[in-house]
Design an enzyme around this catalytic site. Structure first.
Site, PDB file in Angstrom:
ATOM      1  N   ARG A 103       0.819  -1.218   0.000  1.00 23.60           N
ATOM      2  CA  ARG A 103       0.000   0.000   0.000  1.00 23.60           C
ATOM      3  C   ARG A 103       0.849   1.262   0.000  1.00 23.60           C
ATOM      4  O   ARG A 103       0.530   2.227  -0.706  1.00 23.60           O
ATOM      5  CB  ARG A 103      -0.945  -0.018   1.204  1.00 23.60           C
ATOM      6  CG  ARG A 103      -1.841   1.203   1.354  1.00 23.60           C
ATOM      7  CD  ARG A 103      -2.440   1.694   0.046  1.00 23.60           C
ATOM      8  NE  ARG A 103      -3.137   0.643  -0.695  1.00 23.60           N
ATOM      9  CZ  ARG A 103      -3.434   0.722  -1.975  1.00 23.60           C
ATOM     10  NH1 ARG A 103      -3.088   1.790  -2.696  1.00 23.60           N
ATOM     11  NH2 ARG A 103      -4.061  -0.260  -2.592  1.00 23.60           N
ATOM     12  N   LYS A 138       1.981  25.011  -3.825  1.00 21.58           N
ATOM     13  CA  LYS A 138       0.718  24.405  -3.377  1.00 21.58           C
ATOM     14  C   LYS A 138       0.854  22.880  -3.402  1.00 21.58           C
ATOM     15  O   LYS A 138       0.246  22.181  -4.204  1.00 21.58           O
ATOM     16  CB  LYS A 138      -0.435  24.876  -4.257  1.00 21.58           C
ATOM     17  CG  LYS A 138      -0.679  26.379  -4.143  1.00 21.58           C
ATOM     18  CD  LYS A 138      -1.729  26.856  -5.129  1.00 21.58           C
ATOM     19  CE  LYS A 138      -1.909  28.374  -5.044  1.00 21.58           C
ATOM     20  NZ  LYS A 138      -2.851  28.895  -6.049  1.00 21.58           N
ATOM     21  N   LYS A 170       4.767  39.361  -3.626  1.00 21.02           N
ATOM     22  CA  LYS A 170       3.350  39.217  -3.961  1.00 21.02           C
ATOM     23  C   LYS A 170       2.611  40.512  -3.630  1.00 21.02           C
ATOM     24  O   LYS A 170       3.181  41.464  -3.084  1.00 21.02           O
ATOM     25  CB  LYS A 170       2.752  38.040  -3.183  1.00 21.02           C
ATOM     26  CG  LYS A 170       3.512  36.728  -3.367  1.00 21.02           C
ATOM     27  CD  LYS A 170       3.178  36.047  -4.662  1.00 21.02           C
ATOM     28  CE  LYS A 170       1.879  35.304  -4.547  1.00 21.02           C
ATOM     29  NZ  LYS A 170       1.551  34.549  -5.770  1.00 21.02           N
ATOM     30  N   GLU A 200       5.060  40.241  -8.515  1.00 17.35           N
ATOM     31  CA  GLU A 200       3.738  39.979  -9.087  1.00 17.35           C
ATOM     32  C   GLU A 200       3.034  41.279  -9.453  1.00 17.35           C
ATOM     33  O   GLU A 200       3.041  42.231  -8.678  1.00 17.35           O
ATOM     34  CB  GLU A 200       2.900  39.211  -8.051  1.00 17.35           C
ATOM     35  CG  GLU A 200       1.462  38.955  -8.452  1.00 17.35           C
ATOM     36  CD  GLU A 200       0.682  38.321  -7.330  1.00 17.35           C
ATOM     37  OE1 GLU A 200       0.889  37.117  -7.069  1.00 17.35           O
ATOM     38  OE2 GLU A 200      -0.119  39.020  -6.683  1.00 17.35           O
ATOM     39  N   ASP A 222      -0.217  38.031 -13.065  1.00 14.21           N
ATOM     40  CA  ASP A 222      -1.210  37.262 -12.327  1.00 14.21           C
ATOM     41  C   ASP A 222      -2.635  37.562 -12.767  1.00 14.21           C
ATOM     42  O   ASP A 222      -3.061  38.725 -12.812  1.00 14.21           O
ATOM     43  CB  ASP A 222      -1.067  37.546 -10.825  1.00 14.21           C
ATOM     44  CG  ASP A 222      -1.874  36.583  -9.973  1.00 14.21           C
ATOM     45  OD1 ASP A 222      -1.798  35.379 -10.222  1.00 14.21           O
ATOM     46  OD2 ASP A 222      -2.573  37.045  -9.058  1.00 14.21           O
TER      47      ASP A 222
END
Length: 282
Positions: A103, A138, A170, A200, A222
C-alpha cells in the site's frame, strides 16, 4: 531529458514514516495471520490506466525497507510513459513482505504518477512555443520534494522550492511595504548577486511601474486576460523573464503559451492531480 534520481538519503525518511504509519505497533496482522512466513511469490505492479510514472524510486525503497531480501526489478523508470496493462515493476520474494509494503508503494506511485501525467498533458499544450510549465508551492505538506520531482518527470520545469530560494514579491508584500517602487528598492538592497527577484503584477499599469523602477529579474503576470498577457510580453520586450499565473486551466494553456510568456505556473499540477490507477497483482 533524463531526470536524475533524488538522493536516497532524502527519500528514506519519507518512506520510513509512511511504513511506520501503515504498519503501526503490531505490524501487518492480517498477513501474519494468513500468510506463511516461508511462502514466496512473484508480484507485478501494473498500470491500469495510461500515463507517466513517477514515484517508482520510492516504491522500490518501500519494499527494500520492509525486507532487504526482496528482489525488485524496475521495468518502467520514473518519467516513462506507460500504457494500460503495462508492468512497471516486479517484486520477488516473501509474500508477507510484499503484502506489507504494497500500500505504501502504491500510494506514492499513484499520487506522484498522477502529478506527472497531468503535467505532461499541460506540457503538450505548449508545443511549438517557448513556454515552460512549472508548479507552485501548493504541495502536500512534507511531500514537496517528491511532488516537484514528479512535475519534472512529466516534463515540467522547476520553480522555487520554498521561501528561502528566491525573492517573490506578492501583492500583500507590495501593500505592506508601501508600493512597487518601495518594495523593489528594499528587495534589491537585501538580495545578493546570486538571488533573483520576482514581482507579481495584476495590471499593465503596475507592469509599467515595475519597468520604470527597475530591480526585478522576473515578473509574474497574475490573473491577466490573454490579451493583457500578450500586451505585457510586448511591454517587457525581453528585459525580464515573464511568468503567467492564475486560472491556468488545461483548455487555456495553448493560447497563453502563444502570447510569448516564458513560464506558465499551474497550482493544479500538485493540488488537483488525479491519482493514476496502479495495482499490484500476484
Amino acid at each position: 531529458m533524463t531526470i536524475p534520481p533524488l538522493p536516497e538519503l532524502l527519500l528514506e525518511p519519507l518512506v520510513r514514516a509512511a511504513l511506520i504509519e501503515d504498519l503501526g505497533p503490531s505490524g501487518d496482522v492480517t498477513t501474519q495471520a494468513v500468510i506463511a512466513p516461508d511462502l514466496s511469490y512473484h508480484a507485478r505492479i501494473n498500470a491500469r490506466d495510461p500515463g507517466v510514472v513517477s514515484g517508482v524510486q520510492l516504491a522500490e525503497l518501500a519494499f527494500r525497507l520492509v525486507d532487504p531480501a526482496l528482489r525488485v526489478t524496475v521495468l518502467r523508470p520514473d518519467g516513462a510513459r506507460v500504457a494500460a496493462g503495462e508492468t512497471v515493476m516486479t517484486i520477488d520474494g516473501a509474500a508477507a513482505s510484499i503484502l506489507s509494503g504494497e500500500r505504501v508503494a502504491l500510494n506514492f506511485m499513484g499520487r506522484l504518477s498522477g502529478i506527472a501525467t497531468l503535467t505532461a498533458a499541460f506540457v503538450a499544450q505548449t508545443k511549438g512555443t517557448k513556454a515552460r510549465i512549472t508548479c507552485t508551492r501548493k504541495t502536500t505538506p512534507g511531500l514537496r520534494l517528491v511532488e516537484k520531482q514528479a512535475v519534472r518527470h512529466g516534463g515540467g520545469a522547476a520553480h522555487r522550492f520554498g521561501l528561502s530560494d528566491a525573492i517573490l514579491i506578492k501583492d500583500n508584500h507590495i501593500a505592506a511595504a508601501g508600493g512597487i517602487a518601495e518594495v523593489l528598492t528594499l528587495a534589491r538592497r537585501a538580495a545578493s548577486h546570486m538571488r533573483r527577484i520576482e514581482i507579481e503584477v495584476d495590471t499593465l499599469a503596475q507592469l509599467d511601474e515595475v519597468l520604470a523602477t527597475g530591480g526585478a529579474d522576473v515578473v509574474l503576470l497574475d490573473n491577466m486576460s490573454t490579451e493583457d498577457l500578450r500586451a505585457a510580453v510586448d511591454l517587457v520586450a525581453g528585459r525580464l523573464v515573464t511568468e503567467a499565473s492564475g486560472n491556468m486551466r488545461l483548455r487555456r494553456i495553448a493560447e497563453v503559451a502563444a502570447t510569448g510568456v516564458d513560464f506558465i505556473s499551474v497550482g493544479a499540477l500538485t493540488h488537483s492531480a488525479q491519482v493514476l490507477d496502479l495495482g499490484l497483482d500476484f
